[in-house]
Enzyme design. Structure first.
Site, PDB file in Angstrom:
ATOM      1  N   ALA A  65       0.862  -1.178   0.000  1.00  0.00           N
ATOM      2  CA  ALA A  65       0.000   0.000   0.000  1.00  0.00           C
ATOM      3  C   ALA A  65       0.900   1.230   0.000  1.00  0.00           C
ATOM      4  CB  ALA A  65      -0.866  -0.015   1.255  1.00  0.00           C
ATOM      5  N   GLU A 111      -0.669  -9.290  -0.701  1.00  0.00           N
ATOM      6  CA  GLU A 111      -2.070  -9.595  -0.407  1.00  0.00           C
ATOM      7  C   GLU A 111      -2.912  -9.623  -1.685  1.00  0.00           C
ATOM      8  OE1 GLU A 111      -1.599  -6.479   2.650  1.00  0.00           O
ATOM      9  OE2 GLU A 111      -2.913  -7.722   3.881  1.00  0.00           O
ATOM     10  N   GLU A 131       4.652  -5.056   7.011  1.00  0.00           N
ATOM     11  CA  GLU A 131       3.905  -4.034   7.760  1.00  0.00           C
ATOM     12  C   GLU A 131       4.426  -3.855   9.177  1.00  0.00           C
ATOM     13  OE1 GLU A 131       2.561  -6.361   5.830  1.00  0.00           O
ATOM     14  OE2 GLU A 131       0.972  -5.497   4.605  1.00  0.00           O
TER      15      GLU A 131
HETATM   16  N1  CAA Z   1       4.665   3.201  -0.682  1.00  0.00           N
HETATM   17  C1  CAA Z   1       5.077   4.381  -1.197  1.00  0.00           C
HETATM   18  N2  CAA Z   1       6.225   4.508  -1.889  1.00  0.00           N
HETATM   19  C2  CAA Z   1       6.977   3.412  -2.038  1.00  0.00           C
HETATM   20  C3  CAA Z   1       6.611   2.157  -1.526  1.00  0.00           C
HETATM   21  C4  CAA Z   1       5.375   2.070  -0.808  1.00  0.00           C
HETATM   22  N3  CAA Z   1       4.914   0.925  -0.319  1.00  0.00           N
HETATM   23  N4  CAA Z   1       7.578   1.268  -1.840  1.00  0.00           N
HETATM   24  C5  CAA Z   1       8.509   1.941  -2.526  1.00  0.00           C
HETATM   25  N5  CAA Z   1       8.159   3.230  -2.659  1.00  0.00           N
HETATM   26  C6  CAA Z   1       8.885   4.317  -3.322  1.00  0.00           C
HETATM   27  C7  CAA Z   1      10.082   4.747  -2.496  1.00  0.00           C
HETATM   28  O1  CAA Z   1       9.696   5.642  -1.482  1.00  0.00           O
HETATM   29  C8  CAA Z   1      10.934   5.394  -3.553  1.00  0.00           C
HETATM   30  O2  CAA Z   1      10.416   6.673  -3.836  1.00  0.00           O
HETATM   31  P1  CAA Z   1      11.414   7.950  -4.003  1.00  0.00           P
HETATM   32  O3  CAA Z   1      12.178   7.632  -5.259  1.00  0.00           O
HETATM   33  O4  CAA Z   1      10.459   9.089  -4.154  1.00  0.00           O
HETATM   34  O5  CAA Z   1      12.269   7.975  -2.793  1.00  0.00           O
HETATM   35  C9  CAA Z   1      10.697   4.519  -4.784  1.00  0.00           C
HETATM   36  O6  CAA Z   1       9.458   3.823  -4.536  1.00  0.00           O
HETATM   37  C10 CAA Z   1      11.773   3.470  -4.999  1.00  0.00           C
HETATM   38  O7  CAA Z   1      11.914   2.727  -3.798  1.00  0.00           O
HETATM   39  P2  CAA Z   1      13.333   2.484  -3.089  1.00  0.00           P
HETATM   40  O8  CAA Z   1      14.270   3.609  -3.361  1.00  0.00           O
HETATM   41  O9  CAA Z   1      13.058   2.144  -1.657  1.00  0.00           O
HETATM   42  O10 CAA Z   1      13.832   1.191  -3.907  1.00  0.00           O
HETATM   43  P3  CAA Z   1      14.759   0.011  -3.402  1.00  0.00           P
HETATM   44  O11 CAA Z   1      15.060  -0.818  -4.587  1.00  0.00           O
HETATM   45  O12 CAA Z   1      15.884   0.523  -2.579  1.00  0.00           O
HETATM   46  O13 CAA Z   1      13.819  -0.839  -2.364  1.00  0.00           O
HETATM   47  C11 CAA Z   1      11.784  -1.936  -1.674  1.00  0.00           C
HETATM   48  C12 CAA Z   1      12.672  -1.476  -2.846  1.00  0.00           C
HETATM   49  C13 CAA Z   1      12.489  -3.051  -0.890  1.00  0.00           C
HETATM   50  C14 CAA Z   1      10.477  -2.476  -2.265  1.00  0.00           C
HETATM   51  C15 CAA Z   1      11.495  -0.742  -0.727  1.00  0.00           C
HETATM   52  O14 CAA Z   1      11.025   0.355  -1.514  1.00  0.00           O
HETATM   53  C16 CAA Z   1      10.486  -1.006   0.351  1.00  0.00           C
HETATM   54  O15 CAA Z   1      10.814  -1.614   1.346  1.00  0.00           O
HETATM   55  N6  CAA Z   1       9.229  -0.528   0.164  1.00  0.00           N
HETATM   56  C17 CAA Z   1       8.205  -0.530   1.170  1.00  0.00           C
HETATM   57  C18 CAA Z   1       7.649  -1.922   1.383  1.00  0.00           C
HETATM   58  C19 CAA Z   1       6.585  -1.899   2.448  1.00  0.00           C
HETATM   59  O16 CAA Z   1       6.817  -1.568   3.593  1.00  0.00           O
HETATM   60  N7  CAA Z   1       5.358  -2.322   2.065  1.00  0.00           N
HETATM   61  C20 CAA Z   1       4.235  -2.405   2.963  1.00  0.00           C
HETATM   62  C21 CAA Z   1       3.370  -1.198   2.832  1.00  0.00           C
HETATM   63  S1  CAA Z   1       2.081  -1.128   4.044  1.00  0.00           S
HETATM   64  C22 CAA Z   1       0.880  -2.136   3.463  1.00  0.00           C
HETATM   65  O17 CAA Z   1       0.948  -2.686   2.375  1.00  0.00           O
HETATM   66  C23 CAA Z   1      -0.315  -2.265   4.368  1.00  0.00           C
HETATM   67  C24 CAA Z   1      -1.379  -3.220   3.944  1.00  0.00           C
HETATM   68  O18 CAA Z   1      -1.346  -4.386   4.210  1.00  0.00           O
HETATM   69  C25 CAA Z   1      -2.531  -2.730   3.262  1.00  0.00           C
END
Ligand code: CAA
Length: 257
Positions: A65, A111, A131
Protein backbone atom coordinates in the site's frame (compact mmCIF):
# COMPACT_ATOMS: atom_id res chain seq x y z
CA UNK A 1 -12.34 3.95 -19.69
CA UNK A 2 -9.15 6.03 -19.22
CA UNK A 3 -6.95 4.97 -16.31
CA UNK A 4 -4.06 6.87 -14.72
CA UNK A 5 -2.37 4.27 -12.52
CA UNK A 6 -2.85 1.09 -14.55
CA UNK A 7 -2.88 -0.02 -18.17
CA UNK A 8 -5.87 -2.07 -19.21
CA UNK A 9 -5.80 -3.89 -22.54
CA UNK A 10 -6.91 -7.12 -24.20
CA UNK A 11 -4.72 -9.85 -25.68
CA UNK A 12 -7.06 -12.11 -27.61
CA UNK A 13 -9.53 -13.50 -25.08
CA UNK A 14 -7.43 -12.35 -22.12
CA UNK A 15 -7.84 -9.09 -20.18
CA UNK A 16 -4.45 -7.70 -19.14
CA UNK A 17 -4.10 -5.25 -16.26
CA UNK A 18 -0.62 -3.75 -15.76
CA UNK A 19 0.08 -1.78 -12.60
CA UNK A 20 1.70 1.39 -13.81
CA UNK A 21 3.39 3.47 -11.10
CA UNK A 22 6.94 2.23 -11.75
CA UNK A 23 8.65 5.16 -9.98
CA UNK A 24 6.78 4.30 -6.78
CA UNK A 25 7.43 0.54 -7.15
CA UNK A 26 3.73 0.22 -8.02
CA UNK A 27 2.72 1.26 -4.51
CA UNK A 28 -1.02 0.68 -4.25
CA UNK A 29 -2.78 4.01 -3.83
CA UNK A 30 -6.51 4.20 -3.27
CA UNK A 31 -6.92 5.36 -6.87
CA UNK A 32 -4.96 2.35 -8.09
CA UNK A 33 -7.13 0.00 -6.04
CA UNK A 34 -10.27 1.53 -7.57
CA UNK A 35 -8.84 1.33 -11.09
CA UNK A 36 -7.70 -2.30 -10.74
CA UNK A 37 -11.14 -3.31 -9.43
CA UNK A 38 -12.95 -1.29 -12.10
CA UNK A 39 -10.89 -2.82 -14.91
CA UNK A 40 -11.27 -6.35 -13.53
CA UNK A 41 -15.05 -5.85 -13.25
CA UNK A 42 -15.22 -4.63 -16.87
CA UNK A 43 -13.35 -7.73 -18.05
CA UNK A 44 -15.56 -9.91 -15.85
CA UNK A 45 -18.71 -8.89 -17.72
CA UNK A 46 -17.07 -8.75 -21.16
CA UNK A 47 -18.28 -11.78 -23.16
CA UNK A 48 -15.10 -11.76 -25.28
CA UNK A 49 -12.84 -12.27 -22.25
CA UNK A 50 -12.24 -15.62 -20.54
CA UNK A 51 -9.45 -14.87 -18.03
CA UNK A 52 -7.66 -11.88 -16.51
CA UNK A 53 -3.91 -11.38 -15.98
CA UNK A 54 -2.62 -8.89 -13.41
CA UNK A 55 1.02 -7.85 -13.62
CA UNK A 56 3.51 -5.11 -12.72
CA UNK A 57 7.03 -4.29 -13.85
CA UNK A 58 10.10 -6.52 -13.74
CA UNK A 59 11.26 -4.74 -10.56
CA UNK A 60 7.98 -4.67 -8.68
CA UNK A 61 4.60 -6.31 -8.94
CA UNK A 62 3.63 -3.95 -6.09
CA UNK A 63 5.67 -2.90 -3.04
CA UNK A 64 2.60 -2.58 -0.85
CA UNK A 65 0.00 0.00 0.00
CA UNK A 66 1.18 3.56 -0.64
CA UNK A 67 2.94 4.48 2.60
CA UNK A 68 3.24 8.13 1.57
CA UNK A 69 -0.53 8.32 1.12
CA UNK A 70 -1.20 6.56 4.45
CA UNK A 71 1.44 8.33 6.56
CA UNK A 72 -0.87 11.05 7.86
CA UNK A 73 -4.05 8.99 8.22
CA UNK A 74 -5.86 9.13 11.54
CA UNK A 75 -7.80 6.27 13.07
CA UNK A 76 -11.20 7.89 12.52
CA UNK A 77 -10.47 8.49 8.82
CA UNK A 78 -9.34 4.89 8.27
CA UNK A 79 -12.33 3.55 10.20
CA UNK A 80 -15.01 5.79 8.68
CA UNK A 81 -13.84 5.04 5.13
CA UNK A 82 -13.29 1.38 6.06
CA UNK A 83 -9.79 1.57 4.56
CA UNK A 84 -9.01 -1.16 1.99
CA UNK A 85 -12.48 -2.75 2.17
CA UNK A 86 -12.70 -1.71 -1.50
CA UNK A 87 -10.58 -4.76 -2.34
CA UNK A 88 -13.60 -6.94 -1.51
CA UNK A 89 -14.64 -6.18 -5.11
CA UNK A 90 -11.77 -8.42 -6.30
CA UNK A 91 -13.25 -11.31 -4.34
CA UNK A 92 -16.41 -11.00 -6.45
CA UNK A 93 -14.62 -11.40 -9.81
CA UNK A 94 -15.90 -14.67 -11.28
CA UNK A 95 -13.38 -15.19 -14.06
CA UNK A 96 -9.92 -16.57 -13.22
CA UNK A 97 -7.41 -13.97 -12.04
CA UNK A 98 -3.82 -14.81 -12.85
CA UNK A 99 -1.04 -12.86 -11.13
CA UNK A 100 2.21 -12.56 -13.10
CA UNK A 101 4.66 -11.52 -10.40
CA UNK A 102 8.12 -10.11 -11.07
CA UNK A 103 10.24 -8.39 -8.41
CA UNK A 104 8.70 -7.23 -5.14
CA UNK A 105 5.24 -8.29 -4.01
CA UNK A 106 5.20 -6.84 -0.51
CA UNK A 107 2.50 -5.91 1.97
CA UNK A 108 -0.63 -5.07 -0.01
CA UNK A 109 1.20 -6.36 -3.12
CA UNK A 110 1.54 -9.79 -1.56
CA UNK A 111 -2.07 -9.60 -0.41
CA UNK A 112 -3.27 -8.82 -3.95
CA UNK A 113 -1.29 -11.88 -5.10
CA UNK A 114 -3.14 -13.94 -2.50
CA UNK A 115 -6.46 -12.65 -3.92
CA UNK A 116 -5.57 -14.13 -7.33
CA UNK A 117 -6.40 -17.68 -8.42
CA UNK A 118 -3.16 -18.68 -10.14
CA UNK A 119 0.20 -17.12 -9.30
CA UNK A 120 2.99 -17.24 -11.87
CA UNK A 121 6.24 -15.97 -10.34
CA UNK A 122 9.41 -14.87 -12.09
CA UNK A 123 12.65 -16.25 -10.67
CA UNK A 124 13.38 -12.76 -9.25
CA UNK A 125 10.06 -12.47 -7.36
CA UNK A 126 10.13 -11.67 -3.64
CA UNK A 127 7.14 -11.90 -1.32
CA UNK A 128 6.64 -10.53 2.16
CA UNK A 129 4.42 -8.77 4.68
CA UNK A 130 6.69 -6.01 6.05
CA UNK A 131 3.91 -4.03 7.76
CA UNK A 132 5.33 -4.89 11.19
CA UNK A 133 8.40 -2.79 10.31
CA UNK A 134 6.04 0.20 9.86
CA UNK A 135 4.33 -0.29 13.21
CA UNK A 136 1.15 -1.71 11.65
CA UNK A 137 -0.20 -5.09 10.50
CA UNK A 138 -1.48 -6.32 7.13
CA UNK A 139 -4.86 -4.77 6.26
CA UNK A 140 -5.82 -6.25 2.89
CA UNK A 141 -6.33 -9.81 4.08
CA UNK A 142 -2.72 -10.86 4.67
CA UNK A 143 -3.35 -12.46 8.04
CA UNK A 144 -6.46 -14.26 6.73
CA UNK A 145 -5.90 -15.28 3.11
CA UNK A 146 -2.24 -16.15 3.66
CA UNK A 147 -3.00 -18.22 6.77
CA UNK A 148 -5.61 -20.15 4.80
CA UNK A 149 -3.35 -20.75 1.82
CA UNK A 150 0.15 -21.20 3.27
CA UNK A 151 -0.70 -22.14 6.85
CA UNK A 152 -0.21 -20.59 10.28
CA UNK A 153 3.52 -21.19 10.81
CA UNK A 154 4.67 -19.62 7.54
CA UNK A 155 2.18 -16.75 7.81
CA UNK A 156 3.29 -15.95 11.38
CA UNK A 157 6.92 -16.03 10.25
CA UNK A 158 6.27 -13.52 7.44
CA UNK A 159 3.85 -11.28 9.35
CA UNK A 160 5.80 -11.14 12.61
CA UNK A 161 9.35 -10.82 11.25
CA UNK A 162 8.63 -8.80 8.09
CA UNK A 163 11.17 -10.89 6.16
CA UNK A 164 10.88 -11.63 2.44
CA UNK A 165 10.72 -15.04 0.81
CA UNK A 166 11.95 -15.84 -2.68
CA UNK A 167 9.99 -17.50 -5.49
CA UNK A 168 11.19 -21.01 -4.60
CA UNK A 169 10.08 -20.72 -0.98
CA UNK A 170 6.79 -19.16 -2.07
CA UNK A 171 6.18 -22.07 -4.46
CA UNK A 172 7.13 -24.64 -1.82
CA UNK A 173 4.60 -23.20 0.65
CA UNK A 174 1.80 -22.96 -1.90
CA UNK A 175 1.53 -19.23 -2.56
CA UNK A 176 2.97 -19.60 -6.06
CA UNK A 177 1.61 -21.96 -8.72
CA UNK A 178 4.62 -21.95 -11.07
CA UNK A 179 8.04 -20.30 -11.37
CA UNK A 180 9.14 -19.16 -14.82
CA UNK A 181 12.17 -17.36 -16.23
CA UNK A 182 12.01 -13.65 -15.49
CA UNK A 183 12.22 -12.74 -19.20
CA UNK A 184 9.27 -15.03 -20.06
CA UNK A 185 6.98 -13.98 -17.21
CA UNK A 186 4.22 -12.19 -19.08
CA UNK A 187 4.33 -14.47 -22.10
CA UNK A 188 4.01 -17.59 -19.91
CA UNK A 189 1.23 -16.07 -17.79
CA UNK A 190 -0.67 -15.07 -20.94
CA UNK A 191 -0.32 -18.61 -22.32
CA UNK A 192 -1.91 -20.02 -19.17
CA UNK A 193 -4.70 -17.43 -19.37
CA UNK A 194 -5.29 -18.15 -23.07
CA UNK A 195 -5.54 -21.87 -22.38
CA UNK A 196 -8.17 -21.27 -19.68
CA UNK A 197 -10.03 -18.77 -21.90
CA UNK A 198 -10.35 -21.48 -24.56
CA UNK A 199 -12.29 -23.83 -22.28
CA UNK A 200 -16.03 -23.71 -21.68
CA UNK A 201 -16.71 -20.52 -19.69
CA UNK A 202 -19.54 -22.03 -17.58
CA UNK A 203 -17.19 -24.88 -16.61
CA UNK A 204 -14.37 -22.44 -15.78
CA UNK A 205 -16.64 -20.20 -13.68
CA UNK A 206 -18.10 -23.18 -11.80
CA UNK A 207 -14.64 -24.67 -11.18
CA UNK A 208 -13.34 -21.39 -9.74
CA UNK A 209 -16.50 -20.97 -7.65
CA UNK A 210 -16.09 -24.49 -6.23
CA UNK A 211 -12.41 -24.02 -5.29
CA UNK A 212 -13.10 -20.61 -3.71
CA UNK A 213 -15.80 -22.32 -1.61
CA UNK A 214 -13.09 -24.50 -0.03
CA UNK A 215 -11.71 -21.39 1.66
CA UNK A 216 -15.05 -20.14 2.89
CA UNK A 217 -17.17 -23.06 4.09
CA UNK A 218 -16.85 -26.25 6.14
CA UNK A 219 -15.93 -29.39 4.14
CA UNK A 220 -19.39 -30.97 3.96
CA UNK A 221 -21.03 -27.79 2.59
CA UNK A 222 -18.16 -27.35 0.15
CA UNK A 223 -18.49 -30.93 -1.10
CA UNK A 224 -22.26 -30.52 -1.52
CA UNK A 225 -21.80 -27.23 -3.37
CA UNK A 226 -19.21 -28.85 -5.66
CA UNK A 227 -21.57 -31.77 -6.41
CA UNK A 228 -24.44 -29.40 -7.28
CA UNK A 229 -22.21 -27.45 -9.66
CA UNK A 230 -20.93 -30.73 -11.11
CA UNK A 231 -24.53 -31.94 -11.68
CA UNK A 232 -25.41 -28.59 -13.29
CA UNK A 233 -22.51 -28.92 -15.74
CA UNK A 234 -24.48 -31.74 -17.44
CA UNK A 235 -27.04 -29.13 -18.48
CA UNK A 236 -24.50 -27.36 -20.72
CA UNK A 237 -23.94 -28.00 -24.41
CA UNK A 238 -20.22 -27.75 -23.72
CA UNK A 239 -20.38 -30.89 -21.58
CA UNK A 240 -21.94 -32.75 -24.54
CA UNK A 241 -19.31 -31.34 -26.88
CA UNK A 242 -16.37 -32.01 -24.49
CA UNK A 243 -17.35 -35.61 -23.86
CA UNK A 244 -18.28 -36.44 -27.49
CA UNK A 245 -14.98 -34.92 -28.65
CA UNK A 246 -13.12 -37.18 -26.21
CA UNK A 247 -15.00 -40.28 -27.39
CA UNK A 248 -14.53 -39.36 -31.06
CA UNK A 249 -10.81 -38.63 -30.49
CA UNK A 250 -10.98 -35.01 -31.71
CA UNK A 251 -10.44 -31.68 -30.03
CA UNK A 252 -13.46 -30.02 -28.42
CA UNK A 253 -14.96 -26.87 -29.90
CA UNK A 254 -16.68 -25.22 -26.96
CA UNK A 255 -19.54 -22.86 -27.85
CA UNK A 256 -19.79 -20.99 -24.57
CA UNK A 257 -16.38 -19.41 -24.37
N1 CAA B 1 4.67 3.20 -0.68
C1 CAA B 1 5.08 4.38 -1.20
N2 CAA B 1 6.22 4.51 -1.89
C2 CAA B 1 6.98 3.41 -2.04
C3 CAA B 1 6.61 2.16 -1.53
C4 CAA B 1 5.38 2.07 -0.81
N3 CAA B 1 4.91 0.93 -0.32
N4 CAA B 1 7.58 1.27 -1.84
C5 CAA B 1 8.51 1.94 -2.53
N5 CAA B 1 8.16 3.23 -2.66
C6 CAA B 1 8.89 4.32 -3.32
C7 CAA B 1 10.08 4.75 -2.50
O1 CAA B 1 9.70 5.64 -1.48
C8 CAA B 1 10.93 5.39 -3.55
O2 CAA B 1 10.42 6.67 -3.84
P1 CAA B 1 11.41 7.95 -4.00
O3 CAA B 1 12.18 7.63 -5.26
O4 CAA B 1 10.46 9.09 -4.15
O5 CAA B 1 12.27 7.98 -2.79
C9 CAA B 1 10.70 4.52 -4.78
O6 CAA B 1 9.46 3.82 -4.54
C10 CAA B 1 11.77 3.47 -5.00
O7 CAA B 1 11.91 2.73 -3.80
P2 CAA B 1 13.33 2.48 -3.09
O8 CAA B 1 14.27 3.61 -3.36
O9 CAA B 1 13.06 2.14 -1.66
O10 CAA B 1 13.83 1.19 -3.91
P3 CAA B 1 14.76 0.01 -3.40
O11 CAA B 1 15.06 -0.82 -4.59
O12 CAA B 1 15.88 0.52 -2.58
O13 CAA B 1 13.82 -0.84 -2.36
C11 CAA B 1 11.78 -1.94 -1.67
C12 CAA B 1 12.67 -1.48 -2.85
C13 CAA B 1 12.49 -3.05 -0.89
C14 CAA B 1 10.48 -2.48 -2.27
C15 CAA B 1 11.49 -0.74 -0.73
O14 CAA B 1 11.02 0.35 -1.51
C16 CAA B 1 10.49 -1.01 0.35
O15 CAA B 1 10.81 -1.61 1.35
N6 CAA B 1 9.23 -0.53 0.16
C17 CAA B 1 8.21 -0.53 1.17
C18 CAA B 1 7.65 -1.92 1.38
C19 CAA B 1 6.58 -1.90 2.45
O16 CAA B 1 6.82 -1.57 3.59
N7 CAA B 1 5.36 -2.32 2.07
C20 CAA B 1 4.24 -2.40 2.96
C21 CAA B 1 3.37 -1.20 2.83
S1 CAA B 1 2.08 -1.13 4.04
C22 CAA B 1 0.88 -2.14 3.46
O17 CAA B 1 0.95 -2.69 2.38
C23 CAA B 1 -0.32 -2.26 4.37
C24 CAA B 1 -1.38 -3.22 3.94
O18 CAA B 1 -1.35 -4.39 4.21
C25 CAA B 1 -2.53 -2.73 3.26
Amino acid sequence: MAYETIKSETRGRVGLITLNRPKAMNALSQQMMREICQSAEEFDVDGKIGAIVLTGTEKAFAAGADVKEMETYEYSEAYIHDLWSGWDRMGRIRKPLIAAVGGYALGGGCEVVAMCDIVVAAENAKFGQPEITLGILPGMGGTQRLARSIGKAKTMDLVLTGRMMDAKEAEACGLVSRIVQTTNLLEDALKIAEKIADYSLPAVLAAKEAVVEAFETPLQSGLKHERRLFHASFATEDQKEGMSAFVQKRSAQFKNR
